[in-house]
Design a protein around this motif. Structure first.
Motif, PDB file in Angstrom:
ATOM      1  N   LYS A  58       4.080  55.750 -38.090  1.00  0.00           N
ATOM      2  CA  LYS A  58       4.729  55.944 -36.796  1.00  0.00           C
ATOM      3  C   LYS A  58       3.787  56.680 -35.856  1.00  0.00           C
ATOM      4  CE  LYS A  58       8.844  57.846 -34.556  1.00  0.00           C
ATOM      5  NZ  LYS A  58      10.171  58.484 -34.742  1.00  0.00           N
ATOM      6  N   TYR A  59       3.076  57.662 -36.414  1.00  0.00           N
ATOM      7  CA  TYR A  59       2.116  58.441 -35.636  1.00  0.00           C
ATOM      8  C   TYR A  59       0.725  58.192 -36.231  1.00  0.00           C
ATOM      9  CZ  TYR A  59       6.440  60.831 -34.371  1.00  0.00           C
ATOM     10  OH  TYR A  59       7.715  61.110 -33.952  1.00  0.00           O
ATOM     11  N   PRO A  60      -0.126  57.403 -35.569  1.00  0.00           N
ATOM     12  CA  PRO A  60      -1.439  57.058 -36.120  1.00  0.00           C
ATOM     13  C   PRO A  60      -2.297  58.300 -36.351  1.00  0.00           C
ATOM     14  CG  PRO A  60      -0.889  55.649 -34.253  1.00  0.00           C
ATOM     15  CD  PRO A  60       0.131  56.736 -34.280  1.00  0.00           C
ATOM     16  N   PRO A  61      -3.021  58.351 -37.465  1.00  0.00           N
ATOM     17  CA  PRO A  61      -3.884  59.502 -37.740  1.00  0.00           C
ATOM     18  C   PRO A  61      -5.083  59.539 -36.807  1.00  0.00           C
ATOM     19  CG  PRO A  61      -4.239  57.787 -39.371  1.00  0.00           C
ATOM     20  CD  PRO A  61      -3.074  57.344 -38.541  1.00  0.00           C
ATOM     21  N   LEU A  87       2.803  51.085 -36.186  1.00  0.00           N
ATOM     22  CA  LEU A  87       3.977  50.317 -35.783  1.00  0.00           C
ATOM     23  C   LEU A  87       3.867  49.872 -34.330  1.00  0.00           C
ATOM     24  CD1 LEU A  87       6.876  49.359 -36.497  1.00  0.00           C
ATOM     25  CD2 LEU A  87       7.687  51.620 -35.807  1.00  0.00           C
ATOM     26  N   SER A  88       3.310  50.732 -33.487  1.00  0.00           N
ATOM     27  CA  SER A  88       3.202  50.427 -32.058  1.00  0.00           C
ATOM     28  C   SER A  88       2.267  49.261 -31.778  1.00  0.00           C
ATOM     29  CB  SER A  88       2.716  51.669 -31.295  1.00  0.00           C
ATOM     30  OG  SER A  88       1.456  52.099 -31.798  1.00  0.00           O
ATOM     31  N   ALA A  89       1.397  48.914 -32.742  1.00  0.00           N
ATOM     32  CA  ALA A  89       0.445  47.818 -32.531  1.00  0.00           C
ATOM     33  C   ALA A  89       1.066  46.446 -32.759  1.00  0.00           C
ATOM     34  CB  ALA A  89      -0.758  48.003 -33.450  1.00  0.00           C
ATOM     35  N   GLY A  90       2.298  46.434 -33.259  1.00  0.00           N
ATOM     36  CA  GLY A  90       2.958  45.154 -33.499  1.00  0.00           C
ATOM     37  C   GLY A  90       2.505  44.521 -34.807  1.00  0.00           C
ATOM     38  N   MET A  91       2.929  43.269 -35.019  1.00  0.00           N
ATOM     39  CA  MET A  91       2.697  42.604 -36.298  1.00  0.00           C
ATOM     40  C   MET A  91       1.524  41.621 -36.287  1.00  0.00           C
ATOM     41  SD  MET A  91       4.806  44.040 -38.198  1.00  0.00           S
ATOM     42  CE  MET A  91       4.368  43.029 -39.605  1.00  0.00           C
ATOM     43  N   GLU A  92       0.909  41.412 -35.145  1.00  0.00           N
ATOM     44  CA  GLU A  92      -0.098  40.357 -35.035  1.00  0.00           C
ATOM     45  C   GLU A  92      -1.233  40.539 -36.033  1.00  0.00           C
ATOM     46  OE1 GLU A  92      -3.049  38.254 -31.730  1.00  0.00           O
ATOM     47  OE2 GLU A  92      -1.626  39.791 -31.108  1.00  0.00           O
ATOM     48  N   LYS A  93      -1.773  41.752 -36.142  1.00  0.00           N
ATOM     49  CA  LYS A  93      -2.908  41.964 -37.034  1.00  0.00           C
ATOM     50  C   LYS A  93      -2.512  41.750 -38.490  1.00  0.00           C
ATOM     51  CE  LYS A  93      -6.926  44.877 -37.756  1.00  0.00           C
ATOM     52  NZ  LYS A  93      -7.707  46.024 -37.250  1.00  0.00           N
ATOM     53  N   TYR A  94      -1.315  42.189 -38.847  1.00  0.00           N
ATOM     54  CA  TYR A  94      -0.840  41.958 -40.214  1.00  0.00           C
ATOM     55  C   TYR A  94      -0.705  40.465 -40.482  1.00  0.00           C
ATOM     56  CZ  TYR A  94       0.263  46.929 -40.867  1.00  0.00           C
ATOM     57  OH  TYR A  94       0.176  48.292 -41.007  1.00  0.00           O
ATOM     58  N   ASN A  95      -0.153  39.730 -39.535  1.00  0.00           N
ATOM     59  CA  ASN A  95       0.018  38.292 -39.723  1.00  0.00           C
ATOM     60  C   ASN A  95      -1.324  37.587 -39.913  1.00  0.00           C
ATOM     61  OD1 ASN A  95       2.851  38.192 -39.583  1.00  0.00           O
ATOM     62  ND2 ASN A  95       2.819  38.206 -37.345  1.00  0.00           N
ATOM     63  N   SER A 115       9.150  40.076 -41.582  1.00  0.00           N
ATOM     64  CA  SER A 115       7.786  39.735 -41.987  1.00  0.00           C
ATOM     65  C   SER A 115       7.657  39.760 -43.508  1.00  0.00           C
ATOM     66  CB  SER A 115       6.790  40.719 -41.364  1.00  0.00           C
ATOM     67  OG  SER A 115       6.788  40.619 -39.958  1.00  0.00           O
ATOM     68  N   VAL A 116       8.301  40.733 -44.136  1.00  0.00           N
ATOM     69  CA  VAL A 116       8.264  40.800 -45.602  1.00  0.00           C
ATOM     70  C   VAL A 116       8.860  39.529 -46.187  1.00  0.00           C
ATOM     71  CG1 VAL A 116       9.175  42.008 -47.622  1.00  0.00           C
ATOM     72  CG2 VAL A 116       8.307  43.319 -45.675  1.00  0.00           C
ATOM     73  N   ALA A 117       9.971  39.083 -45.633  1.00  0.00           N
ATOM     74  CA  ALA A 117      10.602  37.850 -46.131  1.00  0.00           C
ATOM     75  C   ALA A 117       9.673  36.652 -45.953  1.00  0.00           C
ATOM     76  CB  ALA A 117      11.923  37.624 -45.403  1.00  0.00           C
ATOM     77  N   LYS A 118       8.999  36.592 -44.820  1.00  0.00           N
ATOM     78  CA  LYS A 118       8.081  35.481 -44.550  1.00  0.00           C
ATOM     79  C   LYS A 118       6.909  35.496 -45.523  1.00  0.00           C
ATOM     80  CE  LYS A 118       5.408  35.851 -40.956  1.00  0.00           C
ATOM     81  NZ  LYS A 118       4.923  35.895 -39.558  1.00  0.00           N
ATOM     82  N   TRP A 119       6.297  36.658 -45.720  1.00  0.00           N
ATOM     83  CA  TRP A 119       5.146  36.754 -46.622  1.00  0.00           C
ATOM     84  C   TRP A 119       5.566  36.521 -48.068  1.00  0.00           C
ATOM     85  CZ3 TRP A 119       3.902  42.030 -43.972  1.00  0.00           C
ATOM     86  CH2 TRP A 119       3.384  41.797 -42.696  1.00  0.00           C
TER      87      TRP A 119
END
Length: 523
Positions: A58-61, A87-95, A115-119
């Motif tokens: 939630k709070y990036p290091p 979380l604030s960066a969205g899901m694009e990089k994970y996808n 996203s977990v269900a999709k992966w």
């Protein structure tokens, strides 16, 4: 960072890790400092187990590696190749990572159940539920009943691919000015809506400047949404957010209905319009800001409100300028007719938490290390470690009270040192928090209002998109009509107007949303 603070961190980490090395091993044997005088031949230290890890904080290091990563690596003999994708960066990089096959071994705090269900459906994730017997400490955080509900919500294709975190609920119920109720001769909250109506009229006579039912305002349709909370339950028409408002109405034989397209909703709007006409509801409910609502509450204009139970002792809402002012919460919900109000039970979990790569199925050494880490994180020691960080640096412990050190809070500890809670918040920390204790008390006191178990609807990605778009359009129509109805601009008792309202819902695709919902909910 000052040299003194840096030194304290290093000393604290060293003491923490030294203590870990002196604890008993799982087999019961002592560590190297057990006091034995028998000469031994030193065994070369095992190579650290290398893992790729992506965090979704939630709070990036501020930096990587940080004190959290270093402590975990040292304690569990792991070597993390860590990347923070907040979380604030969205899901694009994970996808992109998953689509390219370059996804990490472990994500400790994934916060996107769709996203977990999709992966999982694509075969990228380990079915962690198949290994749950190796995680007894984590499993013990849930009762058998709660675990069954968790599985119904969190599973994909019949398998569990995530370890949901434990959730702490703050039950919503009617809160009211106990001192004001005493002034009109009441010591309990009304049991029926007719009694509530009479109580509101008596309060208006005694306190002419009061607004009646307070409504927490906000942006867009927040006002009408908050106003209907509490009354939906009384009219036996509660909302299940997990299924976009669709639910099985027991008064219609379990038929799947959308709560804002039912006759019960219509009856509720007629009742609310009457209260509004009599000046018993906040006149500005549709436009009031949250700050204006708070001011009215603090200055005595709000005498009852449907809110979180912890608001009764929250310092932010303390009635310091009203001598004798005291908030109390209702233990039951008033009923509209002969049958009791209906309300869904709060779930004991949150759909975010650790997920594991399918590659680990063939890498037992990596999997064993991660299971050891998860078991630690689920323990009281691990909960404190993750939530608060380093004793005497980021937090203090005096007379049994654990608190952030001066200059620190959750965000600063996460940003500067990398620590934040996972799996479960520490009860050792929370036990000295009055608001947490009030929530726990209220959960017991109001437990009788929960008479429905919420169902889940594990929509496919395509269905989720359809439901999001369609139900959003339906809600816009419903909230606008409800606002106009309560204010007397529209008349829900008029058959022609009600039919037009239903037609408007149909035009934006209610039938399609109904079909999708029924495919999961129909009994």
């Amino acid at each position: 960072m000052s040299k003194r603070k840096t030194l304290m961190i290093l000393l604290s980490l060293g003491m923490m890790l030294t203590a870990c090395s002196q604890t008993e091993s799982p087999s019961g044997t002592k560590g190297p400092n057990s006091g034995s005088t028998t000469p031994t031949t030193e065994t070369p230290a095992a190579e650290p187990v290398k893992l790729t890890v992506a965090g979704m904080p939630k709070y990036p290091p501020n930096q990587v590696p940080n004190d959290y990563i270093k402590a975990v690596e040292e304690k569990f003999n792991m070597d993390w190749d860590y990347e923070a994708i907040p979380l604030s960066a969205g899901m694009e990089k994970y996808n992109v990572m998953f689509a390219s096959g370059q996804y990490p071994d472990f994500i400790p705090n994934m916060n996107s159940p769709s996203s977990v269900a999709k992966w999982a459906s694509a075969g990228y994730l380990l079915p962690i539920g198949d290994y749950i017997d190796q995680l007894p400490t984590y499993r013990s955080l849930f009762t058998d009943e709660d675990w069954e509900v968790l599985l119904s919500f969190a599973s994909t294709n019949g398998k569990l691919y995530m370890l949901p975190n434990v959730a702490s609920s703050d039950p919503m119920t009617w809160i009211y000015r106990k001192d004001a109720f005493a002034e009109i001769g009441l010591d309990t909250f009304p049991a029926t809506l007719d009694e509530l109506h009479e109580t509101l009229k008596a309060l208006k006579v005694k306190y002419p400047q009061s607004v009646g039912i307070g409504v927490r305002g906000g942006t867009e349709n927040t006002g009408i949404r908050n106003l209907m909370n509490g009354f939906r339950q009384s009219f036996r028409n509660p909302r299940n957010d997990y299924t976009k408002g669709f639910w099985n109405d027991p008064d219609q034989g379990g038929a799947v209905v959308w709560n804002m397209a039912s006759d019960k909703h219509r009856e509720m709007l007629i009742f609310l319009a009457q209260l509004y006409k009599e000046g018993l509801i906040e006149k500005e409910f549709a436009t009031l800001t949250q700050e204006q609502w708070k001011t009215k509450r603090l200055t005595g204009s709000v005498l009852l409100d449907f809110q979180y139970s912890s608001h009764t002792i929250d310092p932010e809402y303390a009635l310091t300028d009203i001598p004798g002012g005291e908030w109390e919460y209702a233990r039951t919900l008033p009923r509209a007719g002969d049958e009791p109000a209906l309300e869904f039970s709060p779930v004991k979990f949150a759909l975010f938490g650790p997920i594991f790569s399918n590659k680990l199925a063939d890498q037992p050494a990596k999997l064993a290390k991660l299971f050891e880490y998860i078991e630690f994180a689920a323990s009281p020691e691990g909960q404190l470690f993750h939530q608060m960080g380093i004793k005497d640096v980021t937090y203090t412990q005096e007379n049994g009270v654990i608190a952030y050190a001066d200059g620190y809070d959750r965000q600063k500890v996460a940003e500067q040192h990398g620590f934040d809670w996972m799996i479960k918040q520490s009860e050792d920390v929370l036990k000295s928090d009055p608001m947490f204790l009030k929530k726990q008390e209220a959960l017991q006191e109001v437990s009788g209002i929960y008479n429905l178990t919420p169902k889940s609807a594990p929509f496919t990605e395509e269905e989720q998109q359809t439901m999001n778009t369609t139900v959003s359009a339906m809600e816009d129509i419903a909230y606008q009509f409800a606002t106009r109805a309560v204010m007397g601009i529209a008349d829900p008792s008029d058959d022609a107007q009600w039919s037009k309202y239903l037609d408007d819902l149909a035009k934006v695709g209610m039938a399609q949303a109904q079909t999708i919902a029924e495919s999961y909910l129909k009994e």
